[in-house]
Motif scaffolding. Sequence first.
Motif, mmCIF file in Angstrom:
data_model
loop_
_atom_site.group_PDB
_atom_site.id
_atom_site.type_symbol
_atom_site.label_atom_id
_atom_site.label_comp_id
_atom_site.label_asym_id
_atom_site.label_seq_id
_atom_site.Cartn_x
_atom_site.Cartn_y
_atom_site.Cartn_z
ATOM 1 N N ALA A 21 6.428 12.145 -4.231
ATOM 2 C CA ALA A 21 7.645 12.701 -3.641
ATOM 3 C C ALA A 21 7.731 12.461 -2.144
ATOM 4 O O ALA A 21 8.776 12.672 -1.541
ATOM 5 N N ASP A 22 6.640 12.023 -1.513
ATOM 6 C CA ASP A 22 6.634 11.804 -0.073
ATOM 7 C C ASP A 22 7.108 10.398 0.265
ATOM 8 O O ASP A 22 6.943 9.454 -0.515
ATOM 9 N N LEU A 23 7.703 10.260 1.450
ATOM 10 C CA LEU A 23 8.078 8.952 1.972
ATOM 11 C C LEU A 23 6.993 8.499 2.934
ATOM 12 O O LEU A 23 6.758 9.141 3.958
ATOM 13 N N VAL A 24 6.324 7.408 2.609
ATOM 14 C CA VAL A 24 5.248 6.890 3.442
ATOM 15 C C VAL A 24 5.825 5.938 4.486
ATOM 16 O O VAL A 24 6.624 5.057 4.170
ATOM 17 N N VAL A 25 5.414 6.141 5.723
ATOM 18 C CA VAL A 25 5.743 5.225 6.823
ATOM 19 C C VAL A 25 4.430 4.672 7.346
ATOM 20 O O VAL A 25 3.511 5.434 7.656
ATOM 21 N N GLY A 26 4.308 3.361 7.407
ATOM 22 C CA GLY A 26 3.046 2.739 7.783
ATOM 23 C C GLY A 26 3.033 2.202 9.200
ATOM 24 O O GLY A 26 4.072 1.847 9.758
ATOM 25 N N GLN A 88 -0.255 -2.379 -0.957
ATOM 26 C CA GLN A 88 -0.994 -1.336 -1.657
ATOM 27 C C GLN A 88 -0.408 0.061 -1.489
ATOM 28 O O GLN A 88 -0.421 0.863 -2.419
ATOM 29 N N ASP A 89 0.091 0.352 -0.297
ATOM 30 C CA ASP A 89 0.527 1.726 -0.012
ATOM 31 C C ASP A 89 2.030 1.925 -0.151
ATOM 32 O O ASP A 89 2.506 3.060 -0.087
ATOM 33 N N LYS A 90 2.787 0.836 -0.295
ATOM 34 C CA LYS A 90 4.220 0.881 -0.591
ATOM 35 C C LYS A 90 5.023 1.742 0.393
ATOM 36 O O LYS A 90 5.822 2.599 -0.009
ATOM 37 N N PRO A 91 4.841 1.561 1.698
ATOM 38 C CA PRO A 91 5.636 2.350 2.652
ATOM 39 C C PRO A 91 7.106 1.973 2.582
ATOM 40 O O PRO A 91 7.455 0.833 2.240
ATOM 41 N N ILE A 92 7.961 2.919 2.921
ATOM 42 C CA ILE A 92 9.385 2.625 2.963
ATOM 43 C C ILE A 92 9.745 1.891 4.253
ATOM 44 O O ILE A 92 10.756 1.185 4.323
ATOM 45 N N ALA A 93 8.906 2.037 5.286
ATOM 46 C CA ALA A 93 9.162 1.389 6.570
ATOM 47 C C ALA A 93 7.860 1.290 7.348
ATOM 48 O O ALA A 93 6.867 1.954 7.034
ATOM 49 N N LEU A 94 7.888 0.448 8.359
ATOM 50 C CA LEU A 94 6.813 0.353 9.332
ATOM 51 C C LEU A 94 7.324 0.876 10.668
ATOM 52 O O LEU A 94 8.534 0.842 10.933
#
Length: 373
Positions: A21-26, A88-94
């Motif tokens: 459910a979280d949006l990952v930003v890398g 691997q971590d599928k972030p929505i953005a950098l």
Amino acid sequence: MRSLPFRLSALALVCGQVCAADLVVGSVNPMSGVMADMGNELMWGARAAFEAVNAQGGVNGNRLVLLAKDGGYRPAEAAAVVKNLIEQDKPIALIAIAGTSINEEILNQKLLNHAQIPHVGPLSGGAVLRRPINPYLYNVRASYRAEASRLVKQALTMGATKIAMFYQNDDFGLDGLNSVEAELKKHNMKVIATGSYETGADDVRAAVSTIAKAGPDAVIMFSADKTAAAFMRGMRQHNSTANFYAASLVNHRILIQQAGLNNVQNLVISQVVPSPNNLSKPIVKEYRDALKRHIPEAKPSYFGLESYIAAKVLIEGLKRAGPSPTRQSLQKALDGIGRYNAGGFELTFGPNDREGSEFVDIAIVGADGEFRQ
């Protein structure tokens, strides 16, 4: 390379890892070694913005997770870490990846285009990040050309008539050199001497010797911290009385540690965001409040404020992208922002405008080692 996942929500902590459910930003930056201060300050700024919005329920109900990885400061190595993070971590953005050469390598490998992933606020003013426009890259800071123009104007205002250039021999430094030369040409002037060093090199003696012999009254530096410190120390050992001017990527605290306050005092540094001590700017007060509340161990800094602003831009894009954002909907939303006021700091974005900001100010290192405006 070390992975430093800043889990920004109670939900993520309960899961033990990042939840669906979280949006990952890398982000990938130097988190160890001589550049670690910059890397940590960048991550603290973005993290503070994410923590603040999460405390208010997230973005359209989504909580943001900052996943920061240590990529060092070498282009090929850092790009490899970015590629791995995306896959691997599928972030929505950098967000806020530092270094002109590193970001150029990311572009050359087409990592953003292949993944169709937006990158907001790269820490570089390089021309290569601006022309041609990359549809997934959103600059926040002003260009190096704008910084060079401001430094030249400041040097001329302070009475300089003989200006030399010390630079890192890569896209970052050459961008600075070309920009300084172009600005001086407007005043019917030329750079009287140049000295350079290769990226990653420590020996600046040849550059010191060449520039010191020319007798400049001002030297503009597009350089990393360690080499800038060695250069200033070397110039003073050659009895040079030249005033020093530096582009915004240097950290004045590291310069003082490595070159001594006597050599760094009165250094002029161009800055691409307002002073983190200027409480008349709403964005500065907001940043400092978020930092104090959510990351009390961190001190306000220019790099931190810059990444905080980048995070604000990203958050604005996510708000417009709806409750179930994708990389594609986020890109479309960022393109549609137009003029955006981030608490007194103006930015503009559009399909054909990725400049972000044109703001450049200066800060001068005072006798106490702190900045005076």
